[in-house]
Write a protein that holds these residues in place. Structure first.
Motif, PDB file in Angstrom:
ATOM      1  N   GLN A 178       0.812   5.347   1.314  1.00 22.61           N
ATOM      2  CA  GLN A 178       0.092   6.310   2.148  1.00 22.61           C
ATOM      3  C   GLN A 178       0.771   7.664   2.056  1.00 22.61           C
ATOM      4  OE1 GLN A 178       0.076   5.497   6.393  1.00 22.61           O
ATOM      5  NE2 GLN A 178      -1.842   6.607   6.687  1.00 22.61           N
ATOM      6  N   LEU A 201       3.709   0.926   2.652  1.00 17.55           N
ATOM      7  CA  LEU A 201       3.345  -0.039   3.683  1.00 17.55           C
ATOM      8  C   LEU A 201       3.209  -1.432   3.098  1.00 17.55           C
ATOM      9  CD1 LEU A 201       0.520   2.005   5.446  1.00 17.55           C
ATOM     10  CD2 LEU A 201       2.846   1.663   6.277  1.00 17.55           C
ATOM     11  N   PHE A 252      -4.205   0.838  -1.956  1.00 18.40           N
ATOM     12  CA  PHE A 252      -3.700  -0.453  -2.418  1.00 18.40           C
ATOM     13  C   PHE A 252      -2.860  -0.293  -3.675  1.00 18.40           C
ATOM     14  CE2 PHE A 252      -3.660  -4.894  -3.333  1.00 18.40           C
ATOM     15  CZ  PHE A 252      -3.907  -5.036  -4.690  1.00 18.40           C
ATOM     16  N   TYR A 298       0.854  -1.185   0.000  1.00 16.08           N
ATOM     17  CA  TYR A 298       0.000   0.000   0.000  1.00 16.08           C
ATOM     18  C   TYR A 298       0.895   1.242   0.000  1.00 16.08           C
ATOM     19  CZ  TYR A 298      -3.854  -3.045   1.545  1.00 16.08           C
ATOM     20  OH  TYR A 298      -4.804  -4.044   1.642  1.00 16.08           O
ATOM     21  N   GLY A 325      -1.443  12.493   5.682  1.00 19.69           N
ATOM     22  CA  GLY A 325      -2.801  12.899   6.006  1.00 19.69           C
ATOM     23  C   GLY A 325      -3.888  12.103   5.306  1.00 19.69           C
ATOM     24  N   GLN A 326      -3.495  11.051   4.603  1.00 15.29           N
ATOM     25  CA  GLN A 326      -4.475  10.245   3.874  1.00 15.29           C
ATOM     26  C   GLN A 326      -4.454   8.800   4.358  1.00 15.29           C
ATOM     27  OE1 GLN A 326      -6.494  11.723   1.546  1.00 15.29           O
ATOM     28  NE2 GLN A 326      -5.475  13.608   2.135  1.00 15.29           N
ATOM     29  N   GLY A 327      -5.491   8.063   3.990  1.00 17.93           N
ATOM     30  CA  GLY A 327      -5.486   6.641   4.266  1.00 17.93           C
ATOM     31  C   GLY A 327      -4.651   5.895   3.241  1.00 17.93           C
ATOM     32  N   PRO A 328      -4.177   4.707   3.581  1.00 18.48           N
ATOM     33  CA  PRO A 328      -3.394   3.921   2.620  1.00 18.48           C
ATOM     34  C   PRO A 328      -4.207   3.570   1.378  1.00 18.48           C
ATOM     35  CG  PRO A 328      -3.162   3.052   4.852  1.00 18.48           C
ATOM     36  CD  PRO A 328      -4.273   4.050   4.888  1.00 18.48           C
TER      37      PRO A 328
END
Lengths: 116, 116
Positions: free
Chosen positions: A37, A91, A45, A35, A40-43
């Motif tokens: 990221q 990640l 895919f 992933y 300030g954002q979500g991961p």
């Protein structure tokens, strides 16, 4: 039981250089995910392996990105000709193939890439 | 495509009090999984709680509980007796059911601040 490990933890590179990250999943986990990221954002895919087979790739994974898992154990993510927009946390996560809660993904600490 | 929305960028809670984080999602699937992950500052993502969509009973893990409203496509997280160590980014995530090994789709996150 060691968790997911990632190396290096931090990488600073100049624009145009190639970089490679490594992920070692939990030992009995057959599935491995990458992933990205941004701050300030979500991961989001990127790609997923089951054993050594790469089964899904996001359209976010441009042709400058390549991932491998040659022996079904650790995985590498390479970015060629890095751009400033590649700066992010990368990640890695892993999960079991079968058994209770096999859908649960466990994350590593990430590799933070800074492209100058 | 599935989407996950967290409408609260930041929530503040007094130590020992309760805070509820909101999450809504959009999907046409009937079989799926929902998760809450915690990401402390500069530390790795930790799975807090999971909910299988086919289960009507709301999941509970110690001080963490969810309110899963399948028809409303809502999945909120309640943190009871908040502790200083609960301060972190919290991400709601969706995983489609069906074929195993599906990717996670994350919301944008909610930052939780805990005041002593």
């Amino acid at each position: 039981d060691t968790g997911v490990s990632q190396n290096p933890r931090h990488k600073i590179t100049k624009r145009g250089q190639n970089v490679t990250f490594r992920c070692d999943p939990i030992s009995e986990h057959n599935r491995l995910y990458w992933y990205r990221q941004t701050l300030g954002q979500g991961p989001e895919f990127l790609t997923y392996f089951q054993n050594e087979a790469q089964l899904e790739k996001s359209r976010l994974l441009s042709d400058r990105f390549s991932a491998e898992r040659p022996k079904g154990s650790f995985s590498t993510l390479e970015i060629q000709r890095t751009e400033q927009g590649d700066s992010a946390m990368y990640l890695c996560a892993s999960s079991r193939l079968q058994g209770p809660h096999s859908y649960e993904q466990y994350f590593g600490p990430g590799t933070r890439l800074t492209v100058t | 495509a599935q989407t996950v929305t967290q409408s609260q960028p930041e929530m503040s809670v007094q130590e020992a009090e309760t805070v509820t984080l909101s999450c809504t999602y959009d999907t046409s699937e009937s079989d799926y999984y929902l998760f809450w992950y915690k990401q402390p500052p500069s530390r790795q993502m930790i799975l807090v709680i999971r909910q299988e969509a086919y289960k009507q009973q709301n999941a509970t893990e110690n001080r963490f509980s969810v309110n899963f409203q399948k028809a409303a496509k809502s999945f909120s997280l309640k943190i009871s007796d908040s502790q200083l160590g609960d301060a972190a980014m919290y991400f709601c995530a969706y995983m489609g059911g069906g074929a195993a090994g599906n990717k996670l789709t994350f919301g944008g996150g909610t930052r939780v601040l805990v005041k002593p």
